[in-house]
Design a protein around this motif. Sequence first.
Motif, PDB file in Angstrom:
ATOM      1  N   SER A 273      55.934 -14.248 -24.730  1.00 58.41           N
ATOM      2  CA  SER A 273      57.014 -14.452 -25.698  1.00 58.41           C
ATOM      3  C   SER A 273      56.614 -14.029 -27.104  1.00 58.41           C
ATOM      4  O   SER A 273      57.464 -13.673 -27.920  1.00 58.41           O
ATOM      5  CB  SER A 273      57.441 -15.929 -25.708  1.00 58.41           C
ATOM      6  N   MET A 274      55.309 -14.065 -27.402  1.00 60.30           N
ATOM      7  CA  MET A 274      54.831 -13.691 -28.729  1.00 60.30           C
ATOM      8  C   MET A 274      54.305 -12.260 -28.772  1.00 60.30           C
ATOM      9  O   MET A 274      53.872 -11.786 -29.822  1.00 60.30           O
ATOM     10  CB  MET A 274      53.706 -14.646 -29.169  1.00 60.30           C
ATOM     11  N   PHE A 275      54.338 -11.583 -27.657  1.00 63.72           N
ATOM     12  CA  PHE A 275      53.770 -10.235 -27.531  1.00 63.72           C
ATOM     13  C   PHE A 275      54.522  -9.256 -28.427  1.00 63.72           C
ATOM     14  O   PHE A 275      55.755  -9.172 -28.381  1.00 63.72           O
ATOM     15  CB  PHE A 275      53.851  -9.792 -26.071  1.00 63.72           C
ATOM     16  N   ASP A 276      53.784  -8.490 -29.262  1.00 64.50           N
ATOM     17  CA  ASP A 276      54.424  -7.554 -30.179  1.00 64.50           C
ATOM     18  C   ASP A 276      53.919  -6.122 -29.981  1.00 64.50           C
ATOM     19  O   ASP A 276      53.967  -5.295 -30.894  1.00 64.50           O
ATOM     20  CB  ASP A 276      54.213  -7.988 -31.630  1.00 64.50           C
ATOM     21  N   GLY A 277      53.430  -5.848 -28.765  1.00 63.19           N
ATOM     22  CA  GLY A 277      52.917  -4.513 -28.462  1.00 63.19           C
ATOM     23  C   GLY A 277      53.790  -3.778 -27.466  1.00 63.19           C
ATOM     24  O   GLY A 277      54.939  -4.142 -27.223  1.00 63.19           O
ATOM     25  N   THR A 334      49.640 -16.528 -34.501  1.00 62.42           N
ATOM     26  CA  THR A 334      50.295 -16.106 -33.262  1.00 62.42           C
ATOM     27  C   THR A 334      50.455 -14.600 -33.097  1.00 62.42           C
ATOM     28  O   THR A 334      51.257 -14.160 -32.286  1.00 62.42           O
ATOM     29  CB  THR A 334      51.679 -16.768 -33.162  1.00 62.42           C
ATOM     30  N   SER A 335      49.727 -13.799 -33.854  1.00 60.31           N
ATOM     31  CA  SER A 335      49.760 -12.364 -33.576  1.00 60.31           C
ATOM     32  C   SER A 335      49.118 -12.120 -32.208  1.00 60.31           C
ATOM     33  O   SER A 335      48.297 -12.922 -31.747  1.00 60.31           O
ATOM     34  CB  SER A 335      49.005 -11.587 -34.654  1.00 60.31           C
ATOM     35  N   THR A 336      49.482 -11.023 -31.582  1.00 60.34           N
ATOM     36  CA  THR A 336      48.931 -10.719 -30.255  1.00 60.34           C
ATOM     37  C   THR A 336      47.409 -10.666 -30.289  1.00 60.34           C
ATOM     38  O   THR A 336      46.733 -11.189 -29.390  1.00 60.34           O
ATOM     39  CB  THR A 336      49.490  -9.382 -29.743  1.00 60.34           C
TER      40      THR A 336
END
Length: 443
Positions: A273-277, A334-336
């Motif tokens: 849910s926090m994945f930004d890649g 919470t960054s990846t």
Amino acid sequence: MSDGTISSSAPAGASTPRARGSLRKPTFWNVGGLFFFYFAIWQLVFTFLSPWLEEQAGMSSGNIGLLNSVMALTALCLQPFYGFIQDRLGFRKNLFAVVVLVGAFMGPFFAFVFVPIVDVNQVLGAVVGGVYLSLVLNSGVGVVEAFNERAARANRFEYGHVRLFGSVAGATASLVGGFLWASDPDNVWWVGTFSALVLGALLFVVRTPRPGEKGYEAVGGAAADEPDAPRVTQGTVPHLLKDRSFVGFMVLMFGTAALYDVFDQQYAIYFGSMFDGLGDPQVLFSRVVFVQILLEALVMVAMPFIINRIGAKRGLQLFVLVLVVRVVGSALFTSTELLVVWRLLAAIEMPLMLVSVWKYLTRMFDVRISATASMIGFNTAKQIGIVIFSWVFGLSYDAIGFGDSYLIMAGVVLVVTAVASVLMRDDRGRVAPGAGDLSRAAP
């Protein structure tokens, strides 16, 4: 031991086994294989279960938490009996074989039984799935650990060194599982069946001491020429439960080892849910777990030496410190990239817990009831915590989100640790029967 519990700790100064010598023992590799294929199943399930339940079975976070609570509740009911039975069996393999047999049906269970039940009713599916998985995992793990820990002492090698095969298995299963997930998530369960079949073959051939043979004292504190020394009696366990160190140990496992598992149960979902890649977050997560467990295996090599120097109680306190850092960090940063860092900290956390738990149990309490002590003190206390916390935090994730839930979780861990630390006595200066004086052993 005070408070009525018989201590079987050996005096410091016994002969010292060397780590290199273990590598020349066939039993070391055989027991290592038992750890490898059992924890391959364990890692496949606990890495991919939550995302599989959410994406493939369509279950809510609350019902996923319920399934984990049922797993723990089943273990809570079974483990006191499992501990008593395993102590009576000594080195016999009957109960271990039952765990293996149930695990062999993992593929057929998820393919033909579980999903149709969930389609009818998610709560019923959570109950049935939780009971089945517990027979292999939450309930079965105590049998596997107790059998292998005794085999390690009987054959004069460090439990922590042979246990690293479980860490290698976890890394392998995580990496292979990522490819399996990318091709067909259902294949994860069929690989679990294959691992159980290999585990059964290794269990069949493993060599353990018989009454009167060298090493048999590890089963119950009796010398090899005294094979009939009593193990479990009706009075021993009540005395154990009156010991303040044992109560403190149970409190600690209830609020820390349990929350270690609860924290990881749905962490893959949080990570996704926090994945930004770019790409599939679950494939990346499986690779992160692969690296984490490889690091864990390296740490496990040195951990027995460290715990022998600082003591098992202090080792458990260090485990708690790392757990709190990981939980709070995951809530606030919470960054990846940082979520990957928090996951990698488990490479220190798990060895600290596992080695410290077994050294504390075998140093502070009668090894004639080591299976009972571990099932009640570690596994049962842990399962009580999981029963309570899995469902509660599963609902909390739905209600207030993962981040705020993690901060509450960290607060619970700190309070429980403070209480337990007051109760638990120091184990430094004690040595478990069959272990020798390992304080100066080469890592």
